[in-house]
Design a protein around this motif. Structure first.
Motif, PDB file in Angstrom:
ATOM      1  N   CYS A 258     -10.322  -0.495   4.740  1.00 27.05           N
ATOM      2  CA  CYS A 258      -9.692   0.571   4.562  1.00 27.05           C
ATOM      3  C   CYS A 258     -10.427   1.709   5.432  1.00 27.05           C
ATOM      4  O   CYS A 258     -11.872   1.722   5.517  1.00 27.05           O
ATOM      5  CB  CYS A 258      -9.965   1.152   3.150  1.00 27.05           C
ATOM      6  N   LEU A 259      -9.633   2.144   6.442  1.00 28.85           N
ATOM      7  CA  LEU A 259     -10.322   3.442   7.394  1.00 28.85           C
ATOM      8  C   LEU A 259      -9.883   4.499   6.933  1.00 28.85           C
ATOM      9  O   LEU A 259      -8.749   4.683   6.611  1.00 28.85           O
ATOM     10  CB  LEU A 259      -9.837   2.766   8.862  1.00 28.85           C
ATOM     11  N   ASP A 260     -10.737   5.596   7.422  1.00 29.48           N
ATOM     12  CA  ASP A 260     -10.348   7.166   7.440  1.00 29.48           C
ATOM     13  C   ASP A 260      -9.267   7.208   8.717  1.00 29.48           C
ATOM     14  O   ASP A 260      -9.629   6.872   9.609  1.00 29.48           O
ATOM     15  CB  ASP A 260     -11.604   7.942   7.523  1.00 29.48           C
ATOM     16  N   ALA A 261      -8.131   7.781   8.450  1.00 24.02           N
ATOM     17  CA  ALA A 261      -7.033   7.949   9.311  1.00 24.02           C
ATOM     18  C   ALA A 261      -7.719   8.758  10.578  1.00 24.02           C
ATOM     19  O   ALA A 261      -7.183   8.651  11.673  1.00 24.02           O
ATOM     20  CB  ALA A 261      -5.882   8.347   9.109  1.00 24.02           C
ATOM     21  N   VAL A 262      -8.581   9.921  10.328  1.00 21.07           N
ATOM     22  CA  VAL A 262      -8.969  10.611  11.374  1.00 21.07           C
ATOM     23  C   VAL A 262     -10.074   9.963  12.299  1.00 21.07           C
ATOM     24  O   VAL A 262     -10.228   9.980  13.562  1.00 21.07           O
ATOM     25  CB  VAL A 262      -9.394  12.076  10.653  1.00 21.07           C
ATOM     26  N   THR A 263     -11.148   9.852  11.499  1.00 22.91           N
ATOM     27  CA  THR A 263     -12.425   9.238  12.203  1.00 22.91           C
ATOM     28  C   THR A 263     -12.489   7.717  12.406  1.00 22.91           C
ATOM     29  O   THR A 263     -13.135   7.195  13.285  1.00 22.91           O
ATOM     30  CB  THR A 263     -13.674   9.349  11.124  1.00 22.91           C
ATOM     31  N   MET A 264     -11.313   6.923  11.760  1.00 19.31           N
ATOM     32  CA  MET A 264     -11.389   5.450  12.135  1.00 19.31           C
ATOM     33  C   MET A 264     -12.518   4.760  11.628  1.00 19.31           C
ATOM     34  O   MET A 264     -12.851   3.479  11.968  1.00 19.31           O
ATOM     35  CB  MET A 264     -11.063   5.159  13.541  1.00 19.31           C
ATOM     36  N   ARG A 265     -13.324   5.181  10.783  1.00 18.52           N
ATOM     37  CA  ARG A 265     -14.372   4.641  10.161  1.00 18.52           C
ATOM     38  C   ARG A 265     -14.042   3.984   8.763  1.00 18.52           C
ATOM     39  O   ARG A 265     -13.406   4.671   8.187  1.00 18.52           O
ATOM     40  CB  ARG A 265     -15.771   5.596   9.996  1.00 18.52           C
TER      41      ARG A 265
ATOM     42  N   LYS B 268      -4.063   9.666   4.572  1.00 16.24           N
ATOM     43  CA  LYS B 268      -5.714   9.462   4.936  1.00 16.24           C
ATOM     44  C   LYS B 268      -6.172   8.394   5.230  1.00 16.24           C
ATOM     45  O   LYS B 268      -7.224   8.431   5.729  1.00 16.24           O
ATOM     46  CB  LYS B 268      -6.422  10.204   3.581  1.00 16.24           C
ATOM     47  N   HIS B 269      -5.339   7.177   5.137  1.00 16.83           N
ATOM     48  CA  HIS B 269      -6.006   6.013   5.024  1.00 16.83           C
ATOM     49  C   HIS B 269      -4.990   5.086   5.906  1.00 16.83           C
ATOM     50  O   HIS B 269      -3.976   4.905   6.059  1.00 16.83           O
ATOM     51  CB  HIS B 269      -6.301   5.504   3.633  1.00 16.83           C
TER      52      HIS B 269
ATOM     53  N   TRP C   5       0.848  -1.087   0.022  1.00 16.81           N
ATOM     54  CA  TRP C   5       0.002   0.119   0.110  1.00 16.81           C
ATOM     55  C   TRP C   5       0.968   1.169  -0.036  1.00 16.81           C
ATOM     56  O   TRP C   5       0.833   2.372  -0.785  1.00 16.81           O
ATOM     57  CB  TRP C   5      -0.982  -0.125   1.092  1.00 16.81           C
ATOM     58  N   GLN C   6       1.726   1.201   0.976  1.00 18.79           N
ATOM     59  CA  GLN C   6       2.760   2.424   1.023  1.00 18.79           C
ATOM     60  C   GLN C   6       3.442   2.746  -0.311  1.00 18.79           C
ATOM     61  O   GLN C   6       3.828   3.975  -0.420  1.00 18.79           O
ATOM     62  CB  GLN C   6       3.635   2.270   2.273  1.00 18.79           C
ATOM     63  N   SER C   7       3.749   1.623  -0.938  1.00 21.40           N
ATOM     64  CA  SER C   7       4.591   1.852  -2.231  1.00 21.40           C
ATOM     65  C   SER C   7       4.153   2.285  -3.421  1.00 21.40           C
ATOM     66  O   SER C   7       4.359   2.740  -4.226  1.00 21.40           O
ATOM     67  CB  SER C   7       5.639   0.500  -2.410  1.00 21.40           C
TER      68      SER C   7
ATOM     69  N   GLY D  13     -16.105  -1.611  -2.404  1.00 20.09           N
ATOM     70  CA  GLY D  13     -16.469  -0.550  -1.173  1.00 20.09           C
ATOM     71  C   GLY D  13     -14.999  -0.262  -0.328  1.00 20.09           C
ATOM     72  O   GLY D  13     -14.099   0.077  -0.869  1.00 20.09           O
ATOM     73  N   ALA D  14     -15.311  -0.237   0.799  1.00 20.14           N
ATOM     74  CA  ALA D  14     -14.200  -0.236   1.923  1.00 20.14           C
ATOM     75  C   ALA D  14     -13.249  -1.596   1.799  1.00 20.14           C
ATOM     76  O   ALA D  14     -11.954  -1.455   2.693  1.00 20.14           O
ATOM     77  CB  ALA D  14     -14.515   0.254   3.203  1.00 20.14           C
ATOM     78  N   ARG D  15     -13.586  -2.583   1.227  1.00 19.60           N
ATOM     79  CA  ARG D  15     -12.891  -3.785   1.544  1.00 19.60           C
ATOM     80  C   ARG D  15     -12.037  -4.085   0.392  1.00 19.60           C
ATOM     81  O   ARG D  15     -12.259  -3.854  -0.664  1.00 19.60           O
ATOM     82  CB  ARG D  15     -13.884  -4.901   1.811  1.00 19.60           C
ATOM     83  N   SER D  16     -10.832  -4.709   0.653  1.00 18.16           N
ATOM     84  CA  SER D  16      -9.856  -5.106  -0.393  1.00 18.16           C
ATOM     85  C   SER D  16      -9.551  -6.263   0.055  1.00 18.16           C
ATOM     86  O   SER D  16      -9.263  -6.919   1.058  1.00 18.16           O
ATOM     87  CB  SER D  16      -8.834  -4.134  -0.531  1.00 18.16           C
ATOM     88  N   PHE D  17      -9.114  -7.131  -1.208  1.00 14.11           N
ATOM     89  CA  PHE D  17      -8.679  -8.546  -1.097  1.00 14.11           C
ATOM     90  C   PHE D  17      -7.386  -8.849  -1.859  1.00 14.11           C
ATOM     91  O   PHE D  17      -7.064  -8.443  -2.879  1.00 14.11           O
ATOM     92  CB  PHE D  17      -9.905  -9.411  -1.698  1.00 14.11           C
ATOM     93  N   PHE D  18      -6.395  -9.611  -1.140  1.00 15.57           N
ATOM     94  CA  PHE D  18      -5.264  -9.921  -1.321  1.00 15.57           C
ATOM     95  C   PHE D  18      -4.929 -11.391  -1.300  1.00 15.57           C
ATOM     96  O   PHE D  18      -5.392 -12.061  -0.625  1.00 15.57           O
ATOM     97  CB  PHE D  18      -4.203  -9.090  -0.522  1.00 15.57           C
ATOM     98  N   THR D  19      -4.187 -11.640  -2.151  1.00 18.51           N
ATOM     99  CA  THR D  19      -3.495 -13.084  -2.044  1.00 18.51           C
ATOM    100  C   THR D  19      -1.919 -12.628  -2.003  1.00 18.51           C
ATOM    101  O   THR D  19      -1.171 -11.915  -2.716  1.00 18.51           O
ATOM    102  CB  THR D  19      -3.467 -13.901  -3.618  1.00 18.51           C
ATOM    103  N   THR D  20      -1.268 -13.463  -0.820  1.00 17.87           N
ATOM    104  CA  THR D  20       0.172 -13.174  -0.428  1.00 17.87           C
ATOM    105  C   THR D  20       0.781 -14.791  -0.730  1.00 17.87           C
ATOM    106  O   THR D  20       0.282 -15.605   0.154  1.00 17.87           O
ATOM    107  CB  THR D  20       0.417 -12.652   0.919  1.00 17.87           C
ATOM    108  N   VAL D  21       1.719 -14.788  -1.315  1.00 22.01           N
ATOM    109  CA  VAL D  21       2.475 -16.100  -1.304  1.00 22.01           C
ATOM    110  C   VAL D  21       3.846 -15.844  -0.787  1.00 22.01           C
ATOM    111  O   VAL D  21       4.684 -15.025  -1.113  1.00 22.01           O
ATOM    112  CB  VAL D  21       2.514 -16.497  -2.896  1.00 22.01           C
ATOM    113  N   VAL D  22       4.184 -16.697   0.389  1.00 21.95           N
ATOM    114  CA  VAL D  22       5.250 -16.720   0.958  1.00 21.95           C
ATOM    115  C   VAL D  22       6.192 -17.835   0.441  1.00 21.95           C
ATOM    116  O   VAL D  22       6.000 -18.970   0.359  1.00 21.95           O
ATOM    117  CB  VAL D  22       5.125 -16.866   2.407  1.00 21.95           C
TER     118      VAL D  22
END
Length: 127
Positions: free
Chosen positions: A105-112, A47-48, A36-38, A80-89
């Motif tokens: 995903c949450l709003d960083a201020v309201t935490m909603r 913001k998130h 996400w950060q990259s 919507g606010a949901r995201s789905f990932f696959t991670t392979v180690v």
């Protein structure tokens, strides 16, 4: 696909001599957040926040101290606010674990819960 290098630490090893199953959760958390950060613009990152809702882990092979491990993260979809990932180690080409996870995903201020803008979602699913 996003690649995240993992360091196996001594405290990750359990009494059976391999990485404890609970450690994989931390690895997935770190990998998805770094993904996400990259890929997201700095203003979206500021913001998130993300909270994991569900992890489904399939363990394939044990991981040991000094193994060179990488997590490969793929964003599968955003709804919507949901995201789905696959991670392979992986250790080299060997699959150690496969993780399907859903995140909110949450709003960083309201935490909603909040939806990402379409411009950010497009980057998520194409990077």
């Amino acid at each position: 696909m996003f690649r995240h290098d993992i360091s196996v630490a001594e405290q990750d090893i359990d009494t059976m001599g391999h990485v404890n199953n609970s450690v994989y959760l931390r690895w997935v958390q770190d990998a998805v957040v770094h993904y996400w950060q990259s890929m997201a613009p700095a203003e979206a990152v500021a913001k998130h926040l993300w909270v994991a809702l569900k992890h489904e882990i399939t363990y394939r092979k044990p991981t040991f101290l000094n193994d060179r491990v990488v997590a490969e993260v793929i964003a599968e979809k955003v709804h919507g606010a949901r995201s789905f990932f696959t991670t392979v180690v992986k250790r080299g080409e060997e699959v150690l674990a496969e993780v399907r996870s859903s995140w909110c995903c949450l709003d960083a201020v309201t935490m909603r819960p909040t939806r990402l803008g379409q411009d950010v979602v497009a980057r998520f699913l194409t990077d």
